[in-house]
Design an enzyme around this catalytic site. Structure first.
Site, PDB file in Angstrom:
ATOM      1  N   TYR A   1      -1.963   0.671   8.889  1.00  0.00           N
ATOM      2  CA  TYR A   1      -2.976  -0.258   9.378  1.00  0.00           C
ATOM      3  C   TYR A   1      -3.097  -0.208  10.894  1.00  0.00           C
ATOM      4  CZ  TYR A   1      -3.376  -2.694   4.915  1.00  0.00           C
ATOM      5  OH  TYR A   1      -3.626  -3.024   3.622  1.00  0.00           O
TER       6      TYR A   1
ATOM      7  N   GLN B   1      -1.054   2.795  -5.626  1.00  0.00           N
ATOM      8  CA  GLN B   1      -2.461   3.145  -5.376  1.00  0.00           C
ATOM      9  C   GLN B   1      -3.395   2.751  -6.520  1.00  0.00           C
ATOM     10  OE1 GLN B   1      -2.806   7.221  -4.108  1.00  0.00           O
ATOM     11  NE2 GLN B   1      -2.609   6.651  -1.977  1.00  0.00           N
TER      12      GLN B   1
ATOM     13  N   ASP C   1      -4.505  -0.917  -6.323  1.00  0.00           N
ATOM     14  CA  ASP C   1      -4.962  -1.402  -5.022  1.00  0.00           C
ATOM     15  C   ASP C   1      -6.393  -1.936  -5.076  1.00  0.00           C
ATOM     16  OD1 ASP C   1      -5.606  -1.779  -2.387  1.00  0.00           O
ATOM     17  OD2 ASP C   1      -4.641   0.058  -1.706  1.00  0.00           O
TER      18      ASP C   1
ATOM     19  N   SER D   1      -8.641  -1.304  -1.894  1.00  0.00           N
ATOM     20  CA  SER D   1      -9.303  -0.001  -1.805  1.00  0.00           C
ATOM     21  C   SER D   1     -10.512   0.039  -2.733  1.00  0.00           C
ATOM     22  CB  SER D   1      -8.351   1.123  -2.195  1.00  0.00           C
ATOM     23  OG  SER D   1      -7.388   1.276  -1.194  1.00  0.00           O
TER      24      SER D   1
ATOM     25  N   ARG E   1       0.848  -1.206   0.000  1.00  0.00           N
ATOM     26  CA  ARG E   1       0.000   0.000   0.000  1.00  0.00           C
ATOM     27  C   ARG E   1       0.877   1.248   0.000  1.00  0.00           C
ATOM     28  NH1 ARG E   1      -5.581  -1.398   2.918  1.00  0.00           N
ATOM     29  NH2 ARG E   1      -6.494  -0.896   0.928  1.00  0.00           N
TER      30      ARG E   1
HETATM   31  P1  NAD Z   1      -8.688  -2.370   7.113  1.00  0.00           P
HETATM   32  O1  NAD Z   1      -9.759  -2.957   6.243  1.00  0.00           O
HETATM   33  O2  NAD Z   1      -7.550  -3.238   7.503  1.00  0.00           O
HETATM   34  O3  NAD Z   1      -9.380  -1.856   8.481  1.00  0.00           O
HETATM   35  C1  NAD Z   1     -10.489  -0.990   8.461  1.00  0.00           C
HETATM   36  C2  NAD Z   1     -10.381  -0.003   9.587  1.00  0.00           C
HETATM   37  O4  NAD Z   1     -10.638  -0.665  10.837  1.00  0.00           O
HETATM   38  C3  NAD Z   1      -9.030   0.689   9.726  1.00  0.00           C
HETATM   39  O5  NAD Z   1      -9.215   2.074   9.621  1.00  0.00           O
HETATM   40  C4  NAD Z   1      -8.562   0.270  11.116  1.00  0.00           C
HETATM   41  O6  NAD Z   1      -7.817   1.284  11.766  1.00  0.00           O
HETATM   42  C5  NAD Z   1      -9.877   0.010  11.825  1.00  0.00           C
HETATM   43  N1  NAD Z   1      -9.758  -0.823  13.035  1.00  0.00           N
HETATM   44  C6  NAD Z   1      -8.998  -1.925  13.258  1.00  0.00           C
HETATM   45  N2  NAD Z   1      -9.154  -2.382  14.513  1.00  0.00           N
HETATM   46  C7  NAD Z   1     -10.062  -1.556  15.108  1.00  0.00           C
HETATM   47  C8  NAD Z   1     -10.655  -1.514  16.401  1.00  0.00           C
HETATM   48  N3  NAD Z   1     -10.330  -2.388  17.348  1.00  0.00           N
HETATM   49  N4  NAD Z   1     -11.546  -0.523  16.659  1.00  0.00           N
HETATM   50  C9  NAD Z   1     -11.875   0.395  15.711  1.00  0.00           C
HETATM   51  N5  NAD Z   1     -11.340   0.412  14.479  1.00  0.00           N
HETATM   52  C10 NAD Z   1     -10.455  -0.558  14.171  1.00  0.00           C
HETATM   53  O7  NAD Z   1      -8.142  -1.021   6.520  1.00  0.00           O
HETATM   54  P2  NAD Z   1      -8.151  -0.410   5.050  1.00  0.00           P
HETATM   55  O8  NAD Z   1      -9.422   0.299   4.830  1.00  0.00           O
HETATM   56  O9  NAD Z   1      -7.835  -1.490   4.065  1.00  0.00           O
HETATM   57  O10 NAD Z   1      -6.940   0.615   5.084  1.00  0.00           O
HETATM   58  C11 NAD Z   1      -6.472   1.235   6.235  1.00  0.00           C
HETATM   59  C12 NAD Z   1      -5.583   2.394   5.850  1.00  0.00           C
HETATM   60  O11 NAD Z   1      -4.522   1.989   4.974  1.00  0.00           O
HETATM   61  C13 NAD Z   1      -6.246   3.503   5.043  1.00  0.00           C
HETATM   62  O12 NAD Z   1      -7.123   4.302   5.730  1.00  0.00           O
HETATM   63  C14 NAD Z   1      -5.003   4.214   4.515  1.00  0.00           C
HETATM   64  O13 NAD Z   1      -4.415   5.014   5.496  1.00  0.00           O
HETATM   65  C15 NAD Z   1      -4.108   3.073   4.206  1.00  0.00           C
HETATM   66  N6  NAD Z   1      -4.207   2.795   2.758  1.00  0.00           N
HETATM   67  C16 NAD Z   1      -3.149   3.167   1.949  1.00  0.00           C
HETATM   68  C17 NAD Z   1      -3.229   2.917   0.572  1.00  0.00           C
HETATM   69  C18 NAD Z   1      -2.112   3.274  -0.352  1.00  0.00           C
HETATM   70  O14 NAD Z   1      -1.349   4.150  -0.038  1.00  0.00           O
HETATM   71  N7  NAD Z   1      -1.978   2.586  -1.488  1.00  0.00           N
HETATM   72  C19 NAD Z   1      -4.348   2.305   0.039  1.00  0.00           C
HETATM   73  C20 NAD Z   1      -5.394   1.959   0.885  1.00  0.00           C
HETATM   74  C21 NAD Z   1      -5.297   2.200   2.238  1.00  0.00           C
END
Ligand code: NAD
Length: 376
Positions: free
Chosen positions: A226, A125, A128, A131, A120
Site C-alpha cells: 500500500y 487473493q 479479496d 480487489s 492481502r
Molecule cells: P488503494 O485503493 O489503497 O490505493 C489506490 C492507489 O492509490 C494505490 O496504488 C496507491 O499507491 C495510490 N496512491 C495513494 N496515495 C497516492 C498519492 N498521494 N498519489 C498518487 N497515488 C497514490 O490500493 P489497492 O488498489 O486496494 O491496492 C494497492 C496494492 O495492493 C495493489 O496494487 C497490490 O500491489 C496490492 N494488492 C495485493 C493483493 C493480494 O495480494 N491479495 C490484492 C489486492 C491488492
C-alpha cells in the site's frame, strides 16, 4: 451452522450471495436462510434461492435463527441491537474508519468479521473483496466519464475531419486505477498515470498508459503493497505536476487512497479552476474525503463547467457481476470457518481468519484495528 443472508438497504443493489453461490454452501452442508427479497435488485428471486436449497424467510427469522449473519453493508440503524453475542456478524464495515461501530461490537461481545480487512496475501487473493469491487469501480468509472464527456474517447478520422482522442489522467494505479487504464485504452483514450508506488510503473505501461515519474516518493515495504503518507516537499512537487496534467485532461479519475486515513488531496480547487470546461472528474475516493477538494460524496457537482462526480458505490451499478464476484470471495473466505458437516469452526490459528476478525469474546483480534482504537 445456519447462515442468514440479509437484504441490503438504501441504494445498495448487490447481494452478498447469488443463488449460484448459495448452492456451494448447501453442498458444504450449511443451512441457508435468505431474507425474502434479498436478491431482488440483483435479479435473483426467492424462488431461485429456494431452488438451490435455501429457505426464504422474514428478516426477523434471519436475525432470530441464524448462527452467522451475512450482508455487504455495515449493520443498518438499529440492527446492532438485534445481533446476539452468540452470533457471528460478517460484512464489510470499514473498521479502520467506523470505530464507534467497532466499539459497540466489542462491548456487546459479538464475533465480527469485516471482509474489507482480509489480509492481502497470495493465499487470500481469491477472497479479496476490495480487489473485486475495485475492478468493477474502475470499469464503471470510465463508462460514467464517457457518458458525461461532451467529446468522444477514441480518435475518429472522418470526412468531417479528425477528432482528437480524449486525454485521461488517472491518479492512483491500484486495482481500480489499473482497470480504469485498461478500460480507457479499450475505448481509445490517451492515458497518463500518477502513483507514489514505483512498482506499478511496469503494469501501467503494459496496459498502454504513460506513467508520470516523479522522484522522491516515500515507499514502505512494511505497508504490504500500500501507499504511505508523503513528505511535504514531495506533495508540493506532485501537486504542481498534477495541476499541469489536469489542465490538459478531459477526464480525471481519482483512485488514490491510503488505508485507514483520509484520502490524499491531489486536486485542489485551483487545479479545477484551471481545467477545461466540459471536462469530467470521477472521484472514487469520495467516501474517504475524495482526492478532489470539491468532491461531495454521492453527489455530482459542476464547477465552472467541470463535472465532479463523487460516487463511492459503483459496484452497485453492476449488481449481477459485482454480487457474483463478492459471493465467490465470501465463499472462499467462509470455507476457512466451515468445519465438518457444515459446523462453524473459528480457527484463529489461521492468519486470514484472525486478520479478518475484528472482535470476538470482547477482545480485538485484528492488530491494526486494535492499535488504532487503543491509541485514539
Ligand atoms: P488503494 O485503493 O489503497 O490505493 C489506490 C492507489 O492509490 C494505490 O496504488 C496507491 O499507491 C495510490 N496512491 C495513494 N496515495 C497516492 C498519492 N498521494 N498519489 C498518487 N497515488 C497514490 O490500493 P489497492 O488498489 O486496494 O491496492 C494497492 C496494492 O495492493 C495493489 O496494487 C497490490 O500491489 C496490492 N494488492 C495485493 C493483493 C493480494 O495480494 N491479495 C490484492 C489486492 C491488492
Amino acid at each position: 451452522m445456519i447462515l442468514g443472508l440479509l437484504k441490503e438497504y438504501g441504494t445498495e443493489t448487490r447481494v452478498a450471495l447469488l443463488p449460484e453461490t448459495v448452492k456451494s454452501f448447501t453442498d458444504l452442508k450449511v443451512e441457508v436462510l435468505v431474507e425474502k427479497g434479498a436478491g431482488e435488485q440483483a435479479f435473483a428471486t426467492d424462488a431461485d434461492y429456494e431452488a438451490v436449497g435455501a429457505k426464504a424467510v422474514s428478516r426477523a427469522d434471519v436475525f432470530g435463527k441464524a448462527d452467522v449473519l451475512l450482508q455487504i453493508q455495515p449493520p443498518a440503524e438499529g440492527d446492532v441491537d438485534k445481533i446476539k453475542d452468540s452470533q457471528v456478524w460478517i460484512s464489510a464495515f470499514n473498521p479502520l474508519w467506523e470505530t464507534e461501530l467497532v466499539k459497540t461490537f466489542l462491548d456487546k461481545g459479538i464475533t465480527t468479521f469485516s471482509l474489507d480487512m482480509i489480509p492481502r496475501t497470495t493465499r487470500a487473493q481469491a477472497m479479496d473483496i476490495l480487489s473485486s469491487m475495485a475492478t468493477v469501480s474502475g470499469y464503471q468509472a470510465v463508462l460514467e466519464a464517457a457518458t458525461h464527456l461532451p467529446t468522444f474517447f477514441p480518435m475518429f478520422m472522418t470526412a468531417a475531419g479528425t477528432i482528437r482522442p480524449a486525454n485521461m489522467l488517472i491518479l492512483g494505479a491500484g486495482v481500480a486505477g489499473l482497470q480504469a487504464i485498461a478500460t480507457s485504452r479499450k475505448l481509445g483514450a490517451q492515458v497518463q498515470v500518477f502513483d507514489v508506488r514505483s512498482a506499478v510503473k511496469e503494469e501501467v505501461m503494459s496496459l498502454g498508459g504513460k506513467f508520470v515519474e516523479l522522484e522522491g516518493a516515500t515507499e514502505d515495504k512494511a505497508a504490504g503493497g500500500y501507499a504511505v503518507e508523503q513528505t511535504e516537499e514531495f506533495k508540493k512537487k506532485q501537486q504542481q505536476a498534477i495541476n499541469d496534467h489536469a489542465a490538459k485532461a478531459n477526464v480525471v479519475i481519482c483512485t488514490a487512497q491510503i488505508p485507514g486515513r483520509k484520502a490524499p488531496l491531489l486536486i485542489p480547487k485551483e487545479a479545477v479552476d484551471n481545467m477545461k470546461a466540459g471536462s469530467v472528474i470521477i472521484d472514487l475516493a469520495a467516501s474517504t474525503g475524495g482526492n478532489c477538494e470539491l468532491t461531495k460524496d454521492n453527489e455530482t457537482v459542476v464547477h465552472n463547467g467541470v463535472t465532479i462526480i463523487g460516487q463511492s458505490n459503483y459496484p452497485a451499478k453492476k449488481p449481477i457481476d459485482a454480487s457474483r464476484m463478492l459471493g465467490k470471495n465470501v465463499l472462499n473466505f467462509m470455507k476457512l470457518i466451515i468445519g465438518e458437516e457444515g459446523a462453524l469452526n473459528l480457527n484463529f490459528e489461521d492468519d486470514i481468519v484472525k486478520g479478518t476478525c475484528i472482535t470476538h469474546a470482547k477482545e480485538f483480534y485484528n492488530e491494526r484495528v486494535k492499535s488504532l482504537i487503543e491509541t485514539k
